[in-house]
Every structure is written in structure tokens, then in C-alpha cells.
Scaffold this active site. Structure first.
Site, PDB file in Angstrom:
ATOM      1  N   ASP A  71       4.902  -4.320  -1.032  1.00 45.89           N
ATOM      2  CA  ASP A  71       4.081  -4.575   0.137  1.00 45.89           C
ATOM      3  C   ASP A  71       4.600  -5.858   0.796  1.00 45.89           C
ATOM      4  O   ASP A  71       4.448  -6.947   0.256  1.00 45.89           O
ATOM      5  CB  ASP A  71       2.629  -4.734  -0.340  1.00 45.89           C
ATOM      6  CG  ASP A  71       1.655  -4.651   0.807  1.00 45.89           C
ATOM      7  OD1 ASP A  71       2.069  -4.211   1.900  1.00 45.89           O
ATOM      8  OD2 ASP A  71       0.493  -5.026   0.623  1.00 45.89           O
ATOM      9  N   ASP A  92       1.615  -1.499  -4.657  1.00 43.85           N
ATOM     10  CA  ASP A  92       0.282  -0.952  -4.502  1.00 43.85           C
ATOM     11  C   ASP A  92       0.400   0.561  -4.347  1.00 43.85           C
ATOM     12  O   ASP A  92       1.102   1.032  -3.457  1.00 43.85           O
ATOM     13  CB  ASP A  92      -0.342  -1.587  -3.254  1.00 43.85           C
ATOM     14  CG  ASP A  92      -1.793  -1.212  -3.088  1.00 43.85           C
ATOM     15  OD1 ASP A  92      -2.195  -0.158  -3.631  1.00 43.85           O
ATOM     16  OD2 ASP A  92      -2.513  -1.967  -2.426  1.00 43.85           O
ATOM     17  N   ASP A 117       4.130  -7.352  -4.731  1.00 42.27           N
ATOM     18  CA  ASP A 117       2.956  -6.512  -4.939  1.00 42.27           C
ATOM     19  C   ASP A 117       3.345  -5.052  -4.772  1.00 42.27           C
ATOM     20  O   ASP A 117       3.921  -4.667  -3.754  1.00 42.27           O
ATOM     21  CB  ASP A 117       1.880  -6.889  -3.911  1.00 42.27           C
ATOM     22  CG  ASP A 117       0.678  -5.958  -3.974  1.00 42.27           C
ATOM     23  OD1 ASP A 117       0.395  -5.428  -5.066  1.00 42.27           O
ATOM     24  OD2 ASP A 117       0.011  -5.776  -2.935  1.00 42.27           O
TER      25      ASP A 117
END
Lengths: 360, 391
Positions: free
Chosen positions: B294, B100, B98
């Protein structure tokens, strides 16, 4: 063949051999003193010296003593014994197969009772995942990671490896260490198991002796002792903050809770230790601890290594010992080993009074 | 958010799901499903521990529940609908990454526009892809724009699905360069000394892969630059490094000129100054090349991830599954705008105005009642910056 199996009793083929000999373990433990004696020795030597003792000349005794030793380890049912035992058996296997490999290269003998690398690799289903190259070997990364999980030195960390195209290059010596790890986890697998009553009864004496050795060595103490004074500085600092009621980021909370679970504390004990301040979040602590322990999740988590602690900024107040160890658990083990018995007072032994004082 | 706004969004999400075909992830029935309904108040309670069997047909379910957010688990389970993780009986899990915008070091929150944040996120995505394709050699990759502030990559190569949390942490650390130790990137070999009796050590950077190769790339690019300069500039450039004075600068320049082949082979014993430089470039490699993913998303083998094709309730944008060759051209603020919300305007009461870049256009939105393209209005309502006008 039997000699090979006696030398390497954890092999699938050795297990099959035991099965096809139609030996009934209950009869063996009742009647075959030589086997039981050798089994006892395997376990005791594992505890005392990290070895498995002198092999018997009779291959049958040697081979059968392995399943009996596993029964003994299961009867005692202590994690520390399982770990020590598996480590000792794997270390012995490592010594033997490295000697075998040298011999086969020197003598090119086909008739040796030794093990070659090919056989070892296929035994652990690693054939497809390990490739020989000019300078060594390359291992599929998905296979490398679980095999190297207990190798704590920085050189084993993936970030320090020349990973390319999904393969981790390793030297021959490193491959052999990884094979030792594969053996260790094979031996640990399934231990401890439920021992049928008939077998257990016949081995009561041996079980008692092993328990005595365990108690004498105070090995259970090595890990299952809670002495906050001997905690590594990072864990001391985190525990301190929790007890002061400070809010910790998730990874920090995970680190200290995993550490406490790994040194043998139960969920209730961890909750008690955190309880000094009322805002410690019992619910969350219970959830997290059960999770780490693997009660509510598929895996049992271990405390982060020094490298991970560093990367999250949780490595504080480093001292001399910190420089020499790769993992907070190693720090604690060493401090406990060094400490005189008098110094070591388990937090739980005094916690009865403490609990009353702190109220709920 | 006012109830009439919520009611409007619910209705329009349903319209979207009526006309959209959603491709579920592989082994959808072995996964846990969860969703967040449109409810009052800031508290959002997720309905989770559902199996696909319980939800029923996915398209029908989405039309029926028209949820604010929909997720499925990275993990595959024997009994995905069981209420505790233990009873679910974990089997394997996709390896998920991920990126972000909120967590990118390169992003300045409050300063960068949404478009800028997403552009920086895409840069990071390409760095991540380099690791995944080149270092890890993964082949089963699925790329997804999250509909919010970033990108997800789902890896489904057989050889990593079984990895547990600690193993995945090693992968995270690799991609982020955490715990990289220059000394560990060096192979040391004892060689007979040239013309001397004492053997010496030859230290070579591992250049065949990993951070050693990245370090080497940075070092060699610098050497190229040096060689293109005239002597004076090159010496000056070298002395900009801490701990490199005139002597070491000259030695390094000579090494670059006369020992180019050795440098190319990764030999850092050419001169102590070269070794010093290489170490410097190791940290620089981490700084420049790492992908700031992440961490908890990747290490959590039970994680719930947003369903590609569904709508993001915090933006009204589509979560878009992307082919590898679509990534460069993909413009999240245009291509993720749902067709359903295009082509007409609605009236909303804007409570917080400002610049909005969306649908390939840029809008300066003032506060108060006004008519806006529906996708802009939906975006503002979903973000809590506008309410549906009173009937």
C-alpha cells in the site's frame, strides 16, 4: 593550497581558509572591488550562461568572491536565482574535477592543484557508502536515493537499477554526476540567509544589477508563471476535473497541487484557482498545499514524475513534447521558454476580475 | 453497535491488557501516539499528537483507556506531542510496508474467505521480504500481523531512516515494479563485428541484481523448460508468443541449444527473438514477483501504525510481532486469538451469520441468540455482526 580552494570554494577546507585568514566580510565588500566584481560576475554568469565566468588569476580574489556571491544571492532572495546559481557552481565544479581526474590519471602527478576522487568522496562523507568494484562503483541505496533525486531520466530510477544487497551499481561517469549533485545541494544549503545590514548596504549596487539581469531574462517567469494553457496535458486534465467539482483520488490531487505549488503559486492562489466550483474543498486544499510546501510538514514535496503519473493512470492525452520529457515540470518549463512573451499571460494578472465574477 | 456490546468489549479489552506485557517500539518517547476510544456511532475520532510522556506508562495507559485501536508514529520527532507536524520537528522515520488483503490483485473480495485472503497476503509478504532482504539488504526488520487484514514490516536500518517522501516513493516503485523499463535494464556495448568490419552492438541484460536479474530468472526458467521438451513441443510453445512465428521459434530454440552460455550471461543479442522474449519476461517478472504494498503507508513519513501486542478493535485479534522464522508456521486465525478470550463461551445475538474460521476451528454461525466461544463472539461483535445479549 589556496589555488585548490579557489578552484573549489565550496569545500569545507576552503571555508575554513576564509575563516582563518581572519577576513572580515564587511571590510572586503567595502574595500576590495576586485572581489566584489568577481562575485557579481559569478552570479550574473550563472543567470545568463549557467556558468560562473572566468576565474581570476589571483587565488585570494577568486576564493573570497565565493562567499560574497552567496551574500548577493541571499540579498536578491529569489528561489529561481538560488537554483540557477547552485546549478551553475556545481556545473563548473564538475567540469573542473572531471578535468582534474583525467589529469591525475594521465600524469600521476601528486603536486597538481587538482582534486582526486578520494578527496571528493570524503568531502561529502561518502567514503563508507561508495565501494569500487571491477566495473565501476556500488553506492549504498540510502545514499543513492537523495543524491539522484534531481536526476530525472528513467535510467536513474531505482526500479531500473541492478540493486543487490543494498547497493546500487553505477559507472564512474554516473558517480561523477552524483558528486555534482552532492555539490549542488551543498551549495544550495543555507541559501538564502539573512545578510547583516553593513554588508548589504555596501552591495546595494550589485544587488540591483543582478535584479535587472533577472528581470531582463525573465527567469522568474520560467517557473513563477501560471499559464494554464501551457500546462502539460496531465495537469490540464486534473485541473479541469477539480474545477468541475469532481472528486479526485488522493494521489491525483497531490499531483496537481504539488505541480501548482512548484510553479510558484501560493496556497491562496491555488485555492482561488480551484474555487470555480464550490465543492472543491477549501479546507483540504489549504491543508494539502501547506503540507506540500513544507509549511506543515518536514519536507517540501515536488510534483510526481511522468513515470509516477503513468503508474497511477494520471498520464493522459500525451503529445509530442511528452515523449521527450521525463517530468511535467520539464514540460511546462519548455513550453514557457518556447512561448512568445505576448502569449504568456499570467493567470494571476487577470484573476482580479475573475475573482469578482465567481463571487466568494 | 449497542452500548452494552461496547461496554462488554471495553471491559474485556481491559482484562486483556491487565494480563499482557507490551514491548514498545524503539525510541518510543520520540514518537507520536494516537488511539481511538470506544465511542458511539460509526464516526471514529482519533486522539492523536500525544507523546509517551503524556500517556504515561504504556501498560497502565492501555489498562486505563482500554482503547479500540492504538497507534504509534513511524516518524521520530524532537517534540512528538506538539499539535502541528511542523512544530513536532521531524528527525527520521522507520520505513514501513503494509500489505493489506483489500488491496491485493490476487484477492477476490466477496469470494475469498478471510483465511484465504490472509494466506494470499502472506504469499505477498514473502515476495516483499525477498526484495527487502536480497535487493535492499536490510537487517533491522520487524514483522507484524496487523490483527486485521494483513501484515506490516517495519525497517529500522540506519541508512534509510533519513529518507524523505520522494525517496521512499522510489522504494515503493521498485518493490512494485512501477516504471520499470526493459531498455534501461540493458547494457549496450560496442564490439568488433565477427569477421565483418562494421562494429556491432552487444546488448546484455543486467543480471547482477534488480529487475534485470528477475527478468533473467524467468527467461532462463523458460529456456530450461524448452530444452526439456522435444522439438515439436518446444517450437509450438515458442509460437504461442505474439510476434514469434516458425522462423523465430527455430532461431530461439537453436540459441537455447547452442548459445546457452551466452544466454546465461544475459546476452540478448544472440537473436532478435531472444531479445523479444526477454522483454516479454520483464513484464512477466513484474506481474508475478511484485509485492503489492500500500503506497501511502510507505511514503508517509508521519504515518501512525498499529502497536504490536495491542488488540485490533475491528476483529478482537492481537496485533502480533513475529520473528522471521515464525512466519511460515504462523496461522493468524489461530495464533492471533488472545488467550484472554479462550476457554469459555458467552451468549450473543448474531445479526449476520455465516462461516467463521477462528481458533483453529470452523464455525457455521446462524443468526439469533446463542452461546459461542468468546473469541468467536468478540470477533463477530467487533465486526458489527453480533450484539451482546440483553441482560
Amino acid at each position: 593550497m589556496q589555488r585548490l580552494h579557489a578552484r573549489y570554494p565550496f569545500l569545507e577546507a576552503a571555508r575554513d581558509a576564509v575563516a582563518t585568514e581572519a577576513v572580515d566580510l564587511a571590510t572586503v565588500v567595502e574595500q576590495d572591488d576586485a572581489v566584489v566584481d568577481r562575485a557579481r560576475e559569478r552570479v550574473v554568469a550563472a543567470l545568463e550562461d549557467g556558468e560562473t565566468g572566468e576565474p581570476r588569476r589571483e587565488a585570494r580574489v577568486e576564493l573570497l568572491s565565493y562567499p560574497v556571491a552567496r551574500v548577493l544571492v541571499s540579498m536578491v532572495e529569489e528561489n529561481i536565482l538560488v537554483r540557477k546559481y547552485a546549478r551553475a557552481e556545481a556545473a563548473t565544479a564538475y567540469d573542473r574535477f572531471t578535468a582534474d581526474l583525467e589529469e591525475t590519471t594521465e600524469l600521476k602527478s601528486v603536486e597538481s592543484t587538482g582534486l582526486d576522487l578520494e578527496t571528493l568522496l570524503s568531502e561529502f562523507d561518502l567514503h563508507g557508502d561508495v565501494r569500487e568494484t571491477s566495473g565501476g562503483y556500488r553506492i549504498d541505496v540510502g545514499t543513492y536515493l537523495p543524491l539522484a533525486e534531481d536526476c530525472w531520466d528513467d535510467e536513474w530510477r531505482l526500479v531500473n537499477r541492478a540493486l543487490a544487497d543494498g547497493e546500487v551499481p553505477v559507472s564512474e561517469a554516473e558517480l561523477l554526476v552524483l558528486l555534482q549533485e552532492a555539490i549542488r545541494s551543498r551549495i544550495e544549503e543555507g541559501l538564502p540567509f539573512d545578510v547583516p545590514e553593513v554588508i548589504a548596504t555596501a552591495l546595494e549596487e550589485e544587488e540591483a544589477e543582478i535584479r535587472d539581469v533577472l528581470a531582463d531574462l525573465e527567469l522568474t517567469r520560467e517557473i513563477d508563471t501560471v499559464v494554464p494553457d501551457l500546462f502539460p496535458p496531465c495537469m490540464k486534465a486534473l485541473l479541469d476535473q477539480i474545477q468541475k467539482g469532481e472528486h479526485l483520488p488522493h494521489h491525483s490531487r497531490f499531483a496537481i497541487t504539488a505541480f501548482l505549488a512548484n510553479i510558484g503559486m501560493t496556497t491562496d492562489e491555488i485555492v482561488d484557482l480551484y474555487r470555480v466550483n464550490s465543492s472543491f474543498g477549501e479546507e483540504m486544499t489549504r491543508y494539502q498545499t501547506d503540507h506540500i510546501r513544507g509549511d506543515s510538514s518536514p519536507t517540501e514535496y515536488s510534483a510526481p514524475s511522468c513515470a509516477t503519473m503513468q503508474s497511477y493512470g494520471d498520464c493522459v492525452n500525451k503529445d509530442d513534447l511528452c515523449e521527450r520529457i521525463p517530468h511535467p515540470m520539464a514540460y511546462y518549463e519548455e513550453r514557457i521558454d518556447d512561448a512568445d512573451d505576448d502569449e504568456v499571460e499570467d493567470w494571476r494578472d487577470e484573476s482580479d476580475e475573475g475573482q469578482e465574477a465567481s463571487g466568494d | 453497535m449497542e452500548e452494552r456490546t461496547r461496554a462488554y468489549l471495553r471491559g474485556r479489552f481491559r482484562d486483556h491488557y491487565r494480563r499482557t506485557e507490551i514491548t514498545p517500539p524503539p525510541a518510543a518517547n520520540e514518537r507520536e501516539w494516537g488511539y481511538i476510544p470506544w465511542t458511539e456511532g460509526p464516526d471514529t475520532t482519533m486522539v492523536r499528537h500525544r507523546s509517551l510522556l503524556e500517556l504515561g506508562d504504556l501498560s497502565e495507559f492501555l489498562v486505563r483507556k482500554r482503547p479500540q485501536h492504538v497507534y504509534f508514529s513511524a516518524g521520530r520527532f524532537r517534540d512528538p506531542g506538539a499539535s502541528s507536524m511542523h512544530a513536532k520537528d521531524w528527525q527520521s522515520a522507520d520505513l514501513v510496508f503494509d500489505l493489506d488483503a483489500d488491496h491485493l490483485p490476487s484477492v477476490t473480495l466477496g469470494e475469498d474467505s478471510y483465511a484465504e485472503m490472509l494466506a494470499k497476503c502472506k504469499d505477498a509478504l514473502f515476495r516483499l521480504i525477498e526484495f527487502l532482504e536480497d535487493d535492499f539488504g536490510f537487517e533491522e526488520l520487524e514483522f507484524v500481523f496487523s490483527g486485521g487484514r494483513g501484515y506490516h514490516v517495519h525497517v529500522r536500518d540506519e541508512n534509510v531512516l533519513h529518507l524523505d517522501r520522494e525517496h521512499r516513493r522510489e522504494i515503493v516503485d521498485y518493490v512494485r515494479g512501477i516504471g520499470m523499463d526493459y531498455e534501461e535494464l540493458i547494457d549496450t556495448e560496442t564490439v568488433a563485428g565477427l569477421g565483418r568490419k562494421t562494429p556491432t552492438e552487444r546488448r546484455t541484460l543486467e543480471i547482477d541484481g534488480g529487475w534485470g536479474a528477475r527478468t533473467h530468472d524467468h527467461l532462463m526458467a523458460f529456456v530450461e523448460d524448452l530444452l526439456a521438451m522435444d522439438d515439436e513441443d518446444a517450437l509450438e510453445r515458442l509460437q504461442e508468443f505474439d510476434g514469434i512465428g516458425e522462423g523465430k521459434a527455430t532461431a530461439t530454440l537453436n540459441a537455447a541449444r547452442n548459445n546457452r552460455e551466452q544466454l546465461e550471461a544475459g546476452n540478448v543479442t544472440v537473436h532478435t527473438a531472444v531479445s523479444q522474449l526477454a522483454e516479454r519476461f520483464a513484464s512477466q517478472a513484474v506481474e508475478r514477483d511484485n509485492a503489492p504494498i500500500d503506497e501511502p503507508v510507505t511514503t508517509d513519513t508521519n504515518r501512525l501504525i498499529r502497536l504490536p501486542g495491542s488488540l485490533h478493535g475491528g476483529s478482537g485479534l492481537k496485533t502480533v510481532r513475529l520473528e522471521r522464522d515464525e512466519l511460515v508456521e504462523f496461522d493468524p486465525l489461530d495464533d492471533a486469538v488472545p488467550e484472554t478470550f479462550r476457554g469459555h463461551e458467552i451468549t450473543v445475538d448474531v445479526t449476520r451469520g455465516g462461516e467463521v474460521e477462528l481458533g483453529g476451528d470452523s464455525f457455521t454461525v446462524t443468526e439469533g441468540d446463542q452461546s459461542l466461544p468468546e473469541y468467536v463472539a468478540v470477533f463477530l461483535m467487533a465486526r458489527g455482526r453480533a450484539e451482546k445479549e440483553k441482560e
